[in-house]
Design an enzyme around this catalytic site. Sequence first.
Site, PDB file in Angstrom:
ATOM      1  N   THR A   1      15.110  13.366  44.294  1.00 28.89           N
ATOM      2  CA  THR A   1      16.410  13.085  44.921  1.00 28.89           C
ATOM      3  C   THR A   1      17.568  13.533  44.021  1.00 28.89           C
ATOM      4  O   THR A   1      18.579  14.021  44.514  1.00 28.89           O
ATOM      5  CB  THR A   1      16.578  11.589  45.277  1.00 28.89           C
ATOM      6  OG1 THR A   1      16.300  10.792  44.131  1.00 28.89           O
ATOM      7  CG2 THR A   1      15.659  11.182  46.418  1.00 28.89           C
TER       8      THR A   1
ATOM      9  N   PHE B   1      12.895  10.259  52.496  1.00 34.51           N
ATOM     10  CA  PHE B   1      12.944   9.917  53.918  1.00 34.51           C
ATOM     11  C   PHE B   1      13.775   8.668  54.175  1.00 34.51           C
ATOM     12  O   PHE B   1      14.148   8.399  55.298  1.00 34.51           O
ATOM     13  CB  PHE B   1      11.524   9.692  54.447  1.00 34.51           C
ATOM     14  CG  PHE B   1      10.823  10.971  54.799  1.00 34.51           C
ATOM     15  CD1 PHE B   1      11.523  12.154  54.937  1.00 34.51           C
ATOM     16  CD2 PHE B   1       9.453  10.992  55.006  1.00 34.51           C
ATOM     17  CE1 PHE B   1      10.887  13.343  55.266  1.00 34.51           C
ATOM     18  CE2 PHE B   1       8.800  12.167  55.342  1.00 34.51           C
ATOM     19  CZ  PHE B   1       9.516  13.341  55.474  1.00 34.51           C
TER      20      PHE B   1
ATOM     21  N   ASP C   1       7.889  20.385  47.337  1.00 30.01           N
ATOM     22  CA  ASP C   1       9.000  21.218  46.872  1.00 30.01           C
ATOM     23  C   ASP C   1       8.671  22.124  45.692  1.00 30.01           C
ATOM     24  O   ASP C   1       9.500  22.943  45.285  1.00 30.01           O
ATOM     25  CB  ASP C   1      10.212  20.332  46.539  1.00 30.01           C
ATOM     26  CG  ASP C   1       9.881  19.216  45.531  1.00 30.01           C
ATOM     27  OD1 ASP C   1       8.987  19.406  44.671  1.00 30.01           O
ATOM     28  OD2 ASP C   1      10.528  18.146  45.593  1.00 30.01           O
TER      29      ASP C   1
ATOM     30  N   HIS D   1       0.270  17.004  49.980  1.00 29.93           N
ATOM     31  CA  HIS D   1       0.864  17.337  51.275  1.00 29.93           C
ATOM     32  C   HIS D   1       1.261  18.804  51.362  1.00 29.93           C
ATOM     33  O   HIS D   1       2.108  19.178  52.167  1.00 29.93           O
ATOM     34  CB  HIS D   1       2.058  16.420  51.560  1.00 29.93           C
ATOM     35  CG  HIS D   1       1.646  14.982  51.708  1.00 29.93           C
ATOM     36  ND1 HIS D   1       2.507  13.926  51.566  1.00 29.93           N
ATOM     37  CD2 HIS D   1       0.440  14.423  51.975  1.00 29.93           C
ATOM     38  CE1 HIS D   1       1.855  12.784  51.739  1.00 29.93           C
ATOM     39  NE2 HIS D   1       0.604  13.064  51.980  1.00 29.93           N
TER      40      HIS D   1
ATOM     41  N   CYS E   1      -2.099  30.774  57.887  1.00 24.75           N
ATOM     42  CA  CYS E   1      -2.599  30.932  59.254  1.00 24.75           C
ATOM     43  C   CYS E   1      -3.539  29.772  59.537  1.00 24.75           C
ATOM     44  O   CYS E   1      -4.455  29.495  58.758  1.00 24.75           O
ATOM     45  CB  CYS E   1      -3.342  32.263  59.396  1.00 24.75           C
ATOM     46  SG  CYS E   1      -4.231  32.364  60.972  1.00 24.75           S
TER      47      CYS E   1
ATOM     48  N   CYS F   1      -0.513  35.338  63.071  1.00 22.90           N
ATOM     49  CA  CYS F   1      -1.249  36.113  62.077  1.00 22.90           C
ATOM     50  C   CYS F   1      -1.852  37.355  62.751  1.00 22.90           C
ATOM     51  O   CYS F   1      -1.964  37.408  63.982  1.00 22.90           O
ATOM     52  CB  CYS F   1      -2.361  35.215  61.533  1.00 22.90           C
ATOM     53  SG  CYS F   1      -3.370  35.930  60.235  1.00 22.90           S
TER      54      CYS F   1
ATOM     55  N   ASP G   1      16.356   3.980  37.788  1.00 25.49           N
ATOM     56  CA  ASP G   1      16.484   5.379  38.156  1.00 25.49           C
ATOM     57  C   ASP G   1      15.446   6.213  37.391  1.00 25.49           C
ATOM     58  O   ASP G   1      15.304   6.090  36.166  1.00 25.49           O
ATOM     59  CB  ASP G   1      17.901   5.868  37.827  1.00 25.49           C
ATOM     60  CG  ASP G   1      18.062   7.320  38.186  1.00 25.49           C
ATOM     61  OD1 ASP G   1      18.215   7.610  39.397  1.00 25.49           O
ATOM     62  OD2 ASP G   1      17.972   8.179  37.288  1.00 25.49           O
TER      63      ASP G   1
END
Length: 248
Positions: free
Chosen positions: A30, A37, A106, A123, A131, A156, A238
């Site tokens: 962040t 999210f 990311d 993920h 493909c 593809c 933090d």
Amino acid sequence: MASGTESAELARMIDAAGAVVAFTGAGISTECGIPDFRSRDSAWTRHPPMPFEDFLASEENRVLAWRRKFAMDDLHRDVRPGRGHRALARLMASGKVIGVITQNIDGLHQAAGSPGDEVVELHGNGGYALCLGCGVRHEIARVRKQFEIDARAPRCLCGGMVKSATISFGQAMPADAMARARALTLRADLFLAIGSSLVVHPAAAFPAAARRNGARLAILNREPTRLDAIADLVLRDDIGDVLDPLGR
Ligand code: NAD
């Protein structure tokens, strides 16, 4: 600012550990400008990720999914690793952290210098596409160039649908990444869960598995998480502030 006592305790736990595994979620990115999210008015609300079933359902949905993906890419074009990513890269270089399991897509751990083969992306990664038929890799820049010409969902050469190499809700978890994450989890004697609300499964099962296997568990997240009650240390601070001094 991070509480000095808890940060000092985290540093002591890391010093005493033989094999630290870090598990990271959206919270570590962040400060780099990629919202999680849970942030209100986040760009994810305007460009929500599409469930896998909907992506498969129609050409119209796939076009929409790609439009959202390109819009998010434009917003995040200039992001750079943050203090948390850099601290973990230092701790990996010194051999203290043996691997990072991340829910993030990311690529910022690798950008900070963490070796790619020691970063497990549960993920997937938004930096390229695959493909769904033959599994071949497609580069986003080429996909986008073609999309800007014909406004059609990419296909593809084999005829398969091309999708960003991220795991959507409802899509099967990558077997190889899951196996690597399990193996890392079982090697940890200290497991650090950083910047995850620990609600998305099966990813969130890893910290609990490490704890059951006898590892110590530290959770660093500014909001409470579901696993705070079983953690040895909880830091509601933090991430950048807490991790920045580590590994120097
Ligand atoms: P999440 O949004 O559910 O939780 C993030 C947590 O981090 C929140 O509890 C929040 O309070 C905390 N947090 C945010 N910034 C923080 C900071 N600076 N210091 C301390 N805590 C902070 O994220 P999640 O658990 O990772 O799950 C969401 C899913 O969304 C993941 O599976 C991931 O694939 C995807 N996602 C990825 C990215 C990314 O790649 N950067 C960004 C958003 C969502």
